[in-house]
Design a protein around this motif. Sequence first.
Motif, PDB file in Angstrom:
ATOM      1  N   PRO A 122      34.044 -33.643  31.741  1.00 55.75           N
ATOM      2  CA  PRO A 122      34.248 -33.765  33.180  1.00 55.75           C
ATOM      3  C   PRO A 122      33.048 -33.162  33.923  1.00 55.75           C
ATOM      4  O   PRO A 122      32.645 -32.043  33.626  1.00 55.75           O
ATOM      5  N   MET A 123      32.460 -33.954  34.816  1.00 54.50           N
ATOM      6  CA  MET A 123      31.282 -33.497  35.557  1.00 54.50           C
ATOM      7  C   MET A 123      31.527 -33.837  37.030  1.00 54.50           C
ATOM      8  O   MET A 123      31.344 -34.971  37.468  1.00 54.50           O
ATOM      9  N   CYS A 124      31.922 -32.815  37.777  1.00 52.06           N
ATOM     10  CA  CYS A 124      32.371 -33.028  39.157  1.00 52.06           C
ATOM     11  C   CYS A 124      31.255 -33.537  40.068  1.00 52.06           C
ATOM     12  O   CYS A 124      31.497 -34.323  40.987  1.00 52.06           O
ATOM     13  N   SER A 125      30.034 -33.047  39.852  1.00 55.21           N
ATOM     14  CA  SER A 125      28.952 -33.396  40.762  1.00 55.21           C
ATOM     15  C   SER A 125      28.368 -34.753  40.385  1.00 55.21           C
ATOM     16  O   SER A 125      27.267 -34.866  39.850  1.00 55.21           O
ATOM     17  N   SER A 126      29.166 -35.789  40.628  1.00 49.31           N
ATOM     18  CA  SER A 126      28.808 -37.158  40.251  1.00 49.31           C
ATOM     19  C   SER A 126      29.227 -38.098  41.369  1.00 49.31           C
ATOM     20  O   SER A 126      30.132 -37.770  42.148  1.00 49.31           O
ATOM     21  N   PRO A 145      39.281 -27.897  24.009  1.00 48.74           N
ATOM     22  CA  PRO A 145      38.017 -28.401  24.511  1.00 48.74           C
ATOM     23  C   PRO A 145      38.332 -29.385  25.633  1.00 48.74           C
ATOM     24  O   PRO A 145      39.207 -30.219  25.480  1.00 48.74           O
ATOM     25  N   LEU A 146      37.675 -29.308  26.740  1.00 53.30           N
ATOM     26  CA  LEU A 146      37.919 -30.307  27.798  1.00 53.30           C
ATOM     27  C   LEU A 146      36.945 -31.460  27.632  1.00 53.30           C
ATOM     28  O   LEU A 146      37.049 -32.505  28.262  1.00 53.30           O
ATOM     29  N   SER A 147      35.962 -31.220  26.789  1.00 55.95           N
ATOM     30  CA  SER A 147      34.906 -32.183  26.525  1.00 55.95           C
ATOM     31  C   SER A 147      35.264 -32.857  25.208  1.00 55.95           C
ATOM     32  O   SER A 147      35.620 -32.176  24.259  1.00 55.95           O
ATOM     33  N   SER A 148      35.226 -34.193  25.167  1.00 47.80           N
ATOM     34  CA  SER A 148      35.668 -34.908  23.962  1.00 47.80           C
ATOM     35  C   SER A 148      34.567 -34.927  22.910  1.00 47.80           C
ATOM     36  O   SER A 148      33.534 -35.570  23.083  1.00 47.80           O
ATOM     37  N   TYR A 149      34.822 -34.238  21.801  1.00 45.48           N
ATOM     38  CA  TYR A 149      33.828 -34.254  20.717  1.00 45.48           C
ATOM     39  C   TYR A 149      33.790 -35.627  20.041  1.00 45.48           C
ATOM     40  O   TYR A 149      32.718 -36.091  19.641  1.00 45.48           O
ATOM     41  N   PHE A 194      34.869 -37.891  33.851  1.00 52.20           N
ATOM     42  CA  PHE A 194      34.220 -37.774  32.550  1.00 52.20           C
ATOM     43  C   PHE A 194      32.966 -38.645  32.575  1.00 52.20           C
ATOM     44  O   PHE A 194      33.044 -39.852  32.830  1.00 52.20           O
ATOM     45  N   VAL A 195      31.818 -38.032  32.319  1.00 51.40           N
ATOM     46  CA  VAL A 195      30.558 -38.762  32.285  1.00 51.40           C
ATOM     47  C   VAL A 195      30.007 -38.678  30.855  1.00 51.40           C
ATOM     48  O   VAL A 195      29.935 -37.585  30.283  1.00 51.40           O
ATOM     49  N   GLY A 196      29.657 -39.816  30.297  1.00 47.80           N
ATOM     50  CA  GLY A 196      29.106 -39.848  28.941  1.00 47.80           C
ATOM     51  C   GLY A 196      27.589 -39.920  28.990  1.00 47.80           C
ATOM     52  O   GLY A 196      27.024 -40.845  29.573  1.00 47.80           O
TER      53      GLY A 196
END
Lengths: 385, 138
Positions: free
Chosen positions: A57-61, A343-347, A277-279
């Motif tokens: 998750p990247m809020c500043s997008s 983890p909030l970030s998907s490995y 979520f930004v990949g």
Amino acid sequence: MDTITSKLRTYEEINDRIAKGEAVVVTAEEVINLVEDEGARRAAREVDVVTTGTFSPMCSSGVFLNFGHADPPIRMQKIWLNDVPAHGGLAAVDTYLGATNLSETAPDYGGAHVIEDLVRGREVTLKAVSGGTDCYPRKEVTTDITLLSINEAVMFNPRNCYQNYNAAVNTTKKTIRTYMGTLLPDMGNVSFATSGQLSPLFNDPTFRSIGMGTRIFLCGAQGHIAWHGTQHRPSVVERDGKTIIGGATLSVVGDLKKMSADFLRAAVFPGYGVSMFVGIGIPIPILDEEMLRATAVTDDELYTQIIDYSYPHRQRPALGTVSYGELRSGTVTLDGKEIRTSPLSSYAKAREIAQTLKKEIEESQFLLQRPAWTLPREGVNNHLE
Amino acid sequence: MNAMIKRKVIFTFPPEIVEKPISHTLMRDYDLWVNILRAKIEPSSGGKLVLELRGDEDMIEQGIESARQAGAGVTLLEHDVLWDKELCVDCGACISTCPTQALSLDRDNFKLIFDFEKCVACGTCAEVCPVKAITIEF
């Protein structure tokens, strides 16, 4: 004399090999085993590129959109997309839609959902109002748009891809809702949010290949690093005898029309709001052995601090230092207490991104771009008074 | 003699039957071992009761049928807790908030594992899931 900084290959040589389909590419996970098996010296002479990935998750997008003109035309001053307000302070039919803007009518829906809906090809209702001018007489417009129907859709994210980030815990007696997810009372859980050994800026920690212009994988499309991110604060601190790499960030840009919902997803954190979520995947060119050694870093060598997110002031207390190996194991021990981690970030997605980028480079679809300048090694740290 | 099995069942009570002793009947008449996993029933609005039933397979079926006859809605827990694997991004936000440790990440592929054996349908995961991949009817 051959040293670890002796040049092994140039960007041009790597791109020649990519164009011929001969480039040797491994992911930032695979390179760990390779170095274990044959040593960094030999691995550096074999590998052209190491791919990385993160899906967090990247809020500043957000996205810049240009809708095209209605007839009669309107200078849009207030704009809504599916009832989510977008910025009306640009030219007549330009806007910026931030990922965290919330719908004025629907709960759990925001800018990120509009962006995901556009990427999925869904119709989005545009509403705009204006005071009317001689050159733009129209005062109101309501119509449906799609990603294909509008002129431009450019993702431009002011701050993404944190090099390192806090792990979060809650020491109070009440559950708290944060951008780090739901934190249970009495240190009931810990959340963290990086892909660790796969994460782009952990694999080139001194930014030798990271800077303005670097070509990256951005939500399924090819994008670029635009600038250093806001709050870019690269630092290296020692805590509890461990080295903690700090908070470098990236600003990134790419064509939304070429992106895929496989690598871009709206996110809702209850009690906090909407994020996205930004990949992102960044290819690291192995210009010398030093660069390869950096990519072989493991989760057990990367540390972060556990921060008390229930403390309601700017300088939240650090309660301990843990490695990403511990965090990813499912539990960490803090004050003698075993605490479960999220983890909030998907490995799994980070791995998929590193593998996808690897395949694109192997198949000559993705060339490396040397940055015009590399990220500053220092940042500023001002506060509101 | 059939093997002993266990089954997690969600009973829905409309207000008019809240006074019927359905759990008691399951125990007394069908010889079932009943574990209350979760319950929220109000006299005015009815509610739901999540039970883990253990016993003879035929007796479980008959017990469930008797509850239906008495006016309760009956669904199996795994039919009421819906996990959409296509929507799930395997981020793991749900894992550490689950009170029964029904959620974990596979150590090899880091994809989410949902163990319905451990689930008590409390709904915490559905609430915290950032992409709404888990929904629960409760």
